[in-house]
Design an enzyme around this catalytic site. Sequence first.
Site, short mmCIF file in Angstrom:
data_model
loop_
_atom_site.label_atom_id
_atom_site.label_comp_id
_atom_site.label_asym_id
_atom_site.label_seq_id
_atom_site.Cartn_x
_atom_site.Cartn_y
_atom_site.Cartn_z
N GLU A 82 22.17 -22.07 -18.95
CA GLU A 82 21.24 -21.28 -18.15
C GLU A 82 21.98 -20.16 -17.40
OE1 GLU A 82 17.64 -24.42 -17.05
OE2 GLU A 82 19.56 -24.56 -15.99
N ASP A 120 0.84 -1.19 0.00
CA ASP A 120 0.00 0.00 0.00
C ASP A 120 0.88 1.24 0.00
OD1 ASP A 120 0.53 0.78 2.89
OD2 ASP A 120 -0.25 -1.24 3.17
#
Length: 726
Positions: free
Chosen positions: A612, A532
């Site tokens: 990777e 928030d």
Amino acid sequence: MAVSVKNNVFSLETQNTLYQMKADEFGVLCHLWYGAKTDCCMDYLLDYPDVGFSGSPYDAGNRRTYSLDTLPLEYAGSGAGDFRIPAVSLTHGDGSMALDLRFQEYRLGKGKYSIPGLPAVYAGEEEAQTLEIVLKDVASKVQVVLKYGVLEAADVITRSAVIINHGKDAVILNRVHSLCLDIPGGDWEWVHFHGRHNMERQAERMPLIHGIQESASTRGTSSHQQNPAVLLCEKTCTEQTGFCVGVALMYSGSFQAQVERDQLNQVRLVMGIHPATFSWKLASGESFYAPEVILSCSDRGTALLSQRFHHVIRHHVCRGKYALSSRPVLINNWEATYFHFDEQKILEIAGQASKLGIDMMVLDDGWFGERDTDCSGLGDWFVNENKLKDGLQGLIGRINAMGMKFGLWFEPEAVSEESRLYREHPEWAVQIPGRKPVRGRYQLMLDLSNPQVVDYLYHVLRKILGENHIEYVKWDMNRSICDWYTAALPGDRQGEMPHRYILGLYELLERLNRDFPEVLFEGCSGGGGRFDAGMLYYCPQIWCSDDTDAHERTFIQYGTSFFYPVSAVGSHVSAVPNHQTGRSASLKTRGIVAMAGSFGYELDLNCLTEEEKEEVSEQVRRYRGYQELIYNGNYYRLSNPFADGMAAWAWVSADRKQVLVQGVVFRAAPNTLRRRLRLTGLDGQAEYKAADSGQIYTGAALMTGGILLPWLSGDDAAFEMYLTMA
Ligand code: DGJ
């Protein structure tokens, strides 16, 4: 001047919007307008229908069409003839509850007001103006001071309210909302953000029904389940067209947003602290400060509205060194090890990460006390030497020697019953005498409404941060709060505890921010359970969700993007199969989805193949190259993942010379045409060159005909296109 006052009409003008209200002949403060600029007094829109059972105030005499029940009110009192949702309600010393608010005076000042003990939008003296309108309930002498911050260039208005008891008896506040916004009838819809742990901020757009709809939390936190930000939009409003209003509450505790469509189809939106877990005894002479709400509106769709919120949150809410600057790319050990690690293991992860260009090692839960599972240890913020034999200093020294920064996890607000702290201070845990407390993840919460506890935590954290070279703190919080009771308050004030808890939390965060301005604080509450605008005042980034699955994240990040900037969104590449869903997305997809945030990794890089690892190091390089555009560019949602079978988003630099488009197509299909994606926000007259193919398009073509996505293969296939003005 952004604010002008003429004949008791208050006009708050920003670059593109007008917010207007008027104190009428009875001193009732009526809301007139929030929308595009009109250069007009909008009081001609006020109507006085003769509606049965909508009574009139006594001082309106025989004007039976004058009713508080039908007028658009700026801040609705209660029990005085308006039967819609009140913004404020209280109980007077004699037990009565009416509050009839009438205009008394106003004050106008330079700069933006602040709110004692609460986060608030900040702005320079020249960037904002503050208007205060004082309303008064004449019979009780209770005053309500409405505060407005006008950020002209940002197209933002902030609101807050202060209740002052000038009467001689104490009053009990039952509800104090920060916002009351009455808007005219129309075909309105609202968007709210619901969810659950691992699935936060799912955007839901619904028509307004007659009666009341609500988005709220009573969990002591702003919560995974609902978010304290909502949008009202015209039915025809799209990302690019139509009118919408957004409101975001700067508050991290229980909240309520209610929207009511009344008997005349008018709409009222109220928002503030949730009244179900709130009451406040206001003695004579005392004031109560409501948290702030941020408002903006757009008559050109939701994309522009979101961009305004992104801007105000980055430039006027987030603070400190990292508010606007690039954040370190981090590796976090949580999903790599959970509680099972030792120094050697952490150094192996950090060592591999440093080789691949990652900036910071974050040591998550489990480094302290007897914390080998989630049943014990919280509260004991001293090193677990079985795991870290040379303590924090030894570990940090070795990590710094690799050229990496170091960050550390805390959950300061919680305590395990199996801990030294709980054995010493059981009275500091939130629980009601004579009842067994509810456990959440086996833990209890500490009573942050008690200043002694806040002080204790401050000193413990200050010591650790002061004695060690810690450049980042992950501030976690892992349960909903109930069993509200505090020994620090008398019986008739227990209803104050949930809000006082949040005030205590803010004070603790404020003190630590002040003492350690170089530290990057990342908020977290089991992922995004406390995401928030209040937390963003103390922590410029927040771990968006414990769900690191790239597919799910596109939905979560889509909802999050309506109000919160990408820089606020902690987002990591994790291992496959994903630990939350079992799904396996390619490393390319995981990288692209995590790049739409404050980027990092959360897996054991040593388990990756050489190819990777090379891809990880290339992702880190690419992210660094794009980071400026990702943080500062205008963000556009190019699809709705709930409807379009894909998630697509883009950033366009302020000068419109650079465009980065990313996205994920969810399901592969055989024998199909490539998808077309329409871009937005470009310069229609300019030409753009695609970095990969070298193809040239006009901005107009990209925004109308769109661009063809590359051929994609497999489910959850990601794409990325970078274009520059040719
Ligand atoms: C919840 C957080 O969201 C996770 O990232 C991790 O830090 C765990 N808590 C640790 O307990």
